[in-house]
Design a protein around this motif. Structure first.
Motif, PDB file in Angstrom:
ATOM      1  N   ASN A   1      13.380  35.911  50.869  1.00 30.13           N
ATOM      2  CA  ASN A   1      13.804  35.665  52.252  1.00 30.13           C
ATOM      3  C   ASN A   1      13.337  34.304  52.764  1.00 30.13           C
ATOM      4  O   ASN A   1      12.829  34.171  53.866  1.00 30.13           O
ATOM      5  CB  ASN A   1      13.292  36.779  53.179  1.00 30.13           C
ATOM      6  N   ARG A   2      13.491  33.311  51.911  1.00 27.77           N
ATOM      7  CA  ARG A   2      13.117  31.930  52.253  1.00 27.77           C
ATOM      8  C   ARG A   2      11.612  31.784  52.525  1.00 27.77           C
ATOM      9  O   ARG A   2      11.203  30.931  53.314  1.00 27.77           O
ATOM     10  CB  ARG A   2      13.928  31.418  53.440  1.00 27.77           C
ATOM     11  N   ASN A   3      10.829  32.601  51.854  1.00 24.68           N
ATOM     12  CA  ASN A   3       9.370  32.467  51.905  1.00 24.68           C
ATOM     13  C   ASN A   3       8.841  32.263  50.476  1.00 24.68           C
ATOM     14  O   ASN A   3       9.331  32.904  49.536  1.00 24.68           O
ATOM     15  CB  ASN A   3       8.716  33.724  52.492  1.00 24.68           C
ATOM     16  N   ILE A   4       7.878  31.350  50.338  1.00 26.50           N
ATOM     17  CA  ILE A   4       7.148  31.215  49.072  1.00 26.50           C
ATOM     18  C   ILE A   4       5.915  32.089  49.191  1.00 26.50           C
ATOM     19  O   ILE A   4       5.161  31.986  50.171  1.00 26.50           O
ATOM     20  CB  ILE A   4       6.695  29.765  48.812  1.00 26.50           C
ATOM     21  N   VAL A   5       5.679  32.935  48.182  1.00 26.48           N
ATOM     22  CA  VAL A   5       4.516  33.813  48.216  1.00 26.48           C
ATOM     23  C   VAL A   5       3.706  33.634  46.927  1.00 26.48           C
ATOM     24  O   VAL A   5       4.249  33.739  45.819  1.00 26.48           O
ATOM     25  CB  VAL A   5       4.921  35.297  48.351  1.00 26.48           C
ATOM     26  N   PHE A   6       2.420  33.345  47.100  1.00 31.39           N
ATOM     27  CA  PHE A   6       1.495  33.289  45.973  1.00 31.39           C
ATOM     28  C   PHE A   6       0.390  34.311  46.195  1.00 31.39           C
ATOM     29  O   PHE A   6      -0.192  34.392  47.290  1.00 31.39           O
ATOM     30  CB  PHE A   6       0.862  31.900  45.841  1.00 31.39           C
ATOM     31  N   SER A   7       0.094  35.096  45.148  1.00 34.59           N
ATOM     32  CA  SER A   7      -1.021  36.037  45.199  1.00 34.59           C
ATOM     33  C   SER A   7      -1.873  35.840  43.950  1.00 34.59           C
ATOM     34  O   SER A   7      -1.346  35.622  42.850  1.00 34.59           O
ATOM     35  CB  SER A   7      -0.528  37.481  45.260  1.00 34.59           C
ATOM     36  N   VAL A   8      -3.172  35.926  44.130  1.00 35.22           N
ATOM     37  CA  VAL A   8      -4.113  35.767  43.016  1.00 35.22           C
ATOM     38  C   VAL A   8      -4.819  37.093  42.796  1.00 35.22           C
ATOM     39  O   VAL A   8      -5.385  37.678  43.721  1.00 35.22           O
ATOM     40  CB  VAL A   8      -5.143  34.655  43.308  1.00 35.22           C
TER      41      VAL A   8
END
Length: 455
Positions: A360-367
């Motif tokens: 949805n036009r979001n960049i998501v990074f999770s560690v």
């Protein structure tokens, strides 16, 4: 008369003795001569009595008993999955039987007649050993070890981790490799190659296990989300959105073991049209221009914010020359392939897994890493402590109508900003550390305005 008889008698005795002595000498000479072409009594090679044998006979006997038996001997090298065999015949292994026979044949031939006769009548036992004359070619040993090394040496297979659903992982186990200790094996083989005929040579190949650098046990520590960060690119062009999604996909699933350093440029790679990157707006110096891979800095910025909130150590990072609309001041990380990189190091005691996606036009990074690390959380806050207002210069242009303006260089406010990393333990602030003190220089604007009178 009587005196003459005595003289004649003595002469006869001497004559008889001389004849007898001559006969005895001839007998001795003939007896010794009979051994001129054969080996003396009492002479053995190993346990074979060669008394009275000619050289030809001795060679035939020894070759049959020892030479033929030697080339039938084998070296058996037992490895985990196979036994390798090397025949003595291939080694060109042999005794120098001709040399030993020559020595046996020549034994006591240099003595005087009476000594020879004595040795023939009363032999003194003499034994010659073959082992001192044993020779072989070591080249086939090296060749066999080379073959063994190719078949035995195997690289270990690292374990792999995959996210099967958000926050849930499956692990492919690691596999041990193997390595042949060629130096020790060669020494062992060469030390055991001998002329001893008591059975084949049995050797255990020295094969060592090689552990994978990434094991399933280590990856099993990845079980909990440590941090997550997202930015929005809803105002981006289609080309910029494509670049963002492509770059993000290259990072998804990246595993960083303890002590390893992540390089954005190495992981994402060169931004080229052949790899799917497109022309899109990009900050170049004090201007926004167009370039391949425009928009990727939003990816590196989002990753930077997720990584630092997971307590990963920044190794290399600089901010843009102009403020970015999608992130707070001092919290961005720019990249330029071949020139500017963003790097961070896993200083944790556990491996980390980076989840990256666009939605949805979001960049998501999770560690993700080990659950034991979740008692502490981290955040970034900034403090703008100075602003620098730009000037705008107007340039008259007689080629433009009055009332018409054109911005040549947009003005940009300058900022001085401090960025702090807050550390919380069980929700309580325990540290407020300054990590950067940065300056975005002001950019004076230039505007052209028309002076031409309208007709």
């Amino acid at each position: 008369m009587k005196k003459n008889v005595i003289i004649i008698t003595l002469a006869s005795v001497v004559l008889v003795s001389a004849v007898a002595a001559g006969i005895s000498f001839n007998n001795i000479s003939n007896k010794v001569k009979a051994y001129d072409n054969v080996i003396y009594p009492g002479v053995k090679v190993e346990d074979v009595d060669l008394s009275g044998k000619t050289k030809v006979e001795a060679l035939a006997i020894l070759n049959q008993k020892y030479g033929d038996a030697l080339i039938k001997k084998k070296i058996n090298i037992k490895a985990p999955e196979k036994t390798y065999t090397l025949n003595y015949e291939k080694l060109s292994a042999k005794y120098n039987i001709e040399k030993i026979v020559d020595e046996a044949f020549s034994y006591n031939k240099d003595k005087g007649l009476l000594q020879k006769n004595k040795l023939i009548k009363s032999p003194t036992p003499k034994q010659f050993k073959l082992t001192g004359s044993f020779t072989f070619d070591s080249k086939p040993v090296k060749e066999l070890i080379g073959v063994m090394q190719k078949e035995i040496d195997k690289q270990p297979a690292n374990a792999a981790i995959n996210m099967v659903s958000r926050g849930n992982f499956s692990i492919t186990p690691d596999k041990k490799g193997s390595k042949l200790n060629t130096e020790n094996l060669e020494k062992d083989i060469l030390s055991k190659i001998s002329g001893d005929l008591n059975g084949d040579v049995e050797i255990q190949a020295p094969v060592e296990d090689v552990q994978a650098s990434i094991t399933g046990d280590k990856l099993s520590k990845i079980n909990t989300k440590l941090s997550s960060f997202s930015t929005n690119f809803s105002t981006s062009t289609a080309a910029r959105a494509t670049n963002i999604s492509l770059a993000t996909s290259f990072i998804n699933g990246k595993v960083l073991m303890p002590g390893e350093t992540f390089s954005f440029n190495d992981v994402v790679g060169q931004r080229t049209a052949s790899r799917g990157f497109q022309e899109a707006p990009v900050i170049i110096g004090n201007k926004v221009d167009s370039g391949l891979g425009g928009g990727i800095c939003q990816v590196s910025t989002t990753l930077y914010n997720a990584a630092i909130r997971a307590n990963l150590q920044t190794v290399e990072r600089i901010h843009h020359t102009l403020p970015s609309h999608y992130i707070g001041l001092g919290m961005d990380a720019t990249v330029d392939y071949g020139n500017i990189d963003y790097k961070f190091k896993n200083t944790l005691e556990f491996p980390v897994y980076i989840e990256a996606y666009t939605e949805n036009r979001n960049i998501v990074f999770s560690v993700y890493s080990d659950k034991s690390l979740t008692s502490r959380t981290y955040d970034l806050v900034n403090e703008v402590y100075d602003t620098m207002q730009p000037e705008v210069k107007y340039v008259d242009d007689p080629n433009m109508d009055e009332g018409v303006t054109e911005t040549v260089q947009p003005a940009s406010i300058g900022y001085k900003v401090r960025v702090y990393k807050n550390t919380y333990e069980n929700g309580k602030l325990i540290a407020h550390d300054l990590i950067t003190n940065e300056t975005y220089n002001k950019v004076d604007g230039t505007v052209k305005r028309g002076t031409r009178k309208k007709q």
